[in-house]
Design an enzyme around this catalytic site. Structure first.
Site, mmCIF file in Angstrom:
data_model
loop_
_atom_site.group_PDB
_atom_site.id
_atom_site.type_symbol
_atom_site.label_atom_id
_atom_site.label_comp_id
_atom_site.label_asym_id
_atom_site.label_seq_id
_atom_site.Cartn_x
_atom_site.Cartn_y
_atom_site.Cartn_z
ATOM 1 N N ASN A 98 -44.372 18.692 5.569
ATOM 2 C CA ASN A 98 -43.141 17.791 5.449
ATOM 3 C C ASN A 98 -42.836 17.564 7.053
ATOM 4 O O ASN A 98 -42.228 16.641 7.660
ATOM 5 C CB ASN A 98 -42.221 18.337 4.732
ATOM 6 C CG ASN A 98 -42.389 17.646 3.413
ATOM 7 O OD1 ASN A 98 -42.035 16.658 3.016
ATOM 8 N ND2 ASN A 98 -42.737 18.683 2.264
ATOM 9 N N ASN A 121 -32.003 20.033 2.690
ATOM 10 C CA ASN A 121 -33.226 20.777 2.191
ATOM 11 C C ASN A 121 -33.639 19.772 1.271
ATOM 12 O O ASN A 121 -33.262 18.923 0.594
ATOM 13 C CB ASN A 121 -32.644 21.959 1.370
ATOM 14 C CG ASN A 121 -33.995 22.530 0.460
ATOM 15 O OD1 ASN A 121 -34.990 22.930 1.145
ATOM 16 N ND2 ASN A 121 -33.665 23.130 -0.421
ATOM 17 N N LEU A 123 -38.467 29.216 2.995
ATOM 18 C CA LEU A 123 -38.059 30.079 1.726
ATOM 19 C C LEU A 123 -36.883 30.999 1.694
ATOM 20 O O LEU A 123 -36.673 31.857 0.716
ATOM 21 C CB LEU A 123 -39.235 30.713 1.325
ATOM 22 C CG LEU A 123 -40.464 29.529 1.025
ATOM 23 C CD1 LEU A 123 -41.675 30.403 0.826
ATOM 24 C CD2 LEU A 123 -40.038 28.542 0.117
ATOM 25 N N HIS A 155 -36.401 19.864 -2.054
ATOM 26 C CA HIS A 155 -36.804 20.853 -3.394
ATOM 27 C C HIS A 155 -38.037 20.026 -4.303
ATOM 28 O O HIS A 155 -37.604 18.793 -4.644
ATOM 29 C CB HIS A 155 -35.744 21.226 -4.361
ATOM 30 C CG HIS A 155 -36.244 22.105 -5.128
ATOM 31 N ND1 HIS A 155 -36.354 23.537 -4.935
ATOM 32 C CD2 HIS A 155 -36.284 22.174 -6.586
ATOM 33 C CE1 HIS A 155 -36.822 24.285 -6.010
ATOM 34 N NE2 HIS A 155 -36.734 23.507 -6.948
#
Ligand code: GAR
Length: 295
Positions: A109, A208, A191, A210
């Site tokens: 990412n 963030n 994490l 997920h």
């Protein structure tokens, strides 16, 4: 002092050395050139000589430094600064935002985000006016040997390797983030939970991603393949991604975007992970850009 310069200019030690050499040699060349030109004018030394010398130095300095920067392979660095200075005086200054990407793993990412914003240099001047300039200034990582560090080094982006005690109970690396001029934080497979002080220092400025449709399959311990295994075990028919602002709870803040994918009977955690990564790569950079353009 040198470390401060490296952080400020976003360069590594070798580049810093080459930049300093460029300044030194470019400055000398400029002084030499100005004297040679003055000799041709037959001006006597005195107040006028000094005035013309200063004028020549001012005009010749940018050109000599740019010329020498080519020899030392630092042209892109100096071109960037020259454009900044010119924009400052012409009032054409683009708005820019410095981003830190926090990542713990492979960094696919992070890589897509870096590539996405690197393309901003190809925008036309009128497109640039509509876009906030985004600079990925720092990669923050908590695992030595993580793939994301290699990606950062290939892209020439400085990295900050952090350790647990200092992150949770020390200064949370706030002074370091400040010294890099960081305005916005992107979590991309990071994490550790973000400590409250860091969230308060970056209000609505941390996002963030997920790998599931929150609020399902989120919370402590739910990351990467563990999420996909839980989704498959529950025989879900679809999964997806959630991009959200970060608040003080795990996988909780305001949702910005969710995107879904189907789960076929033949899917397992690995094949689902691939589908999810595709969705992440497609959406995360674009969503970050939209959030930053709205700032
Ligand atoms: C991504 O799938 C991201 O959604 C996930 O870690 C992966 C990192 O992959 N994040 C979480 O699970 C956070 N709870 P990458 O290192 O290839 O970008």
């Amino acid at each position: 002092m040198l470390d401060k310069l490296k952080r400020r200019w976003g360069v590594n030690g070798v580049n810093l050395l080459l930049i300093l050499c460029t300044f030194a040699v470019g400055g000398s060349l400029c002084g030499y050139g100005a004297r040679k030109i003055l000799l041709l004018t037959c001006l006597e030394s005195g107040a006028l000589w000094i005035l013309v010398y200063i004028l020549l130095i001012t005009l010749l300095w940018p050109a000599s430094v740019l010329l020498i920067s080519i020899v030392f392979g630092q042209f892109s660095f100096f071109k960037k600064y020259l454009i900044k200075i010119i924009s400052h005086f012409t009032g054409n200054m683009e708005k820019s935002i410095s981003v830190a990407i926090f990542a713990s793993g492979a960094g696919s990412n992070a890589e897509k985000i870096i590539q996405h914003f690197a393309r901003q240099v190809n925008l036309t001047p009128s497109e640039k006016k509509k876009h906030t300039k985004v600079i990925i200034s720092l990669i923050v990582c908590n695992k030595s040997g993580a793939g994301v560090l290699e990606i950062a080094s290939r892209a020439g982006i400085p990295t900050l390797l952090i350790e647990k005690e200092h992150f949770f109970n020390g200064t949370h690396y706030l002074p370091e983030l400040k010294s890099y001029g960081i305005d916005f934080i992107v979590l991309a497979g990071f994490l550790w939970k973000i400590p409250p002080d860091l969230i308060q220092a970056f209000p609505n400025k941390i996002v963030n991603i997920h790998p599931a449709l929150l609020p399902k399959y989120g919370g402590k311990g739910m990351y990467g393949n563990k999420v996909h295994e839980a989704v498959i075990a529950a025989a879900e028919k679809e999964s997806g991604i959630t991009i959200h602002f970060v608040d003080e709870l795990y996988d909780h803040g305001k949702v910005i975007l969710q995107a879904t994918c189907n789960i076929d009977e033949s899917d397992n955690a690995e094949s689902l992970a691939k589908k999810i990564h595709l969705l992440e790569h497609q959406h995360y950079p674009v969503v970050i850009e939209k959030v930053l353009n709205a700032k």
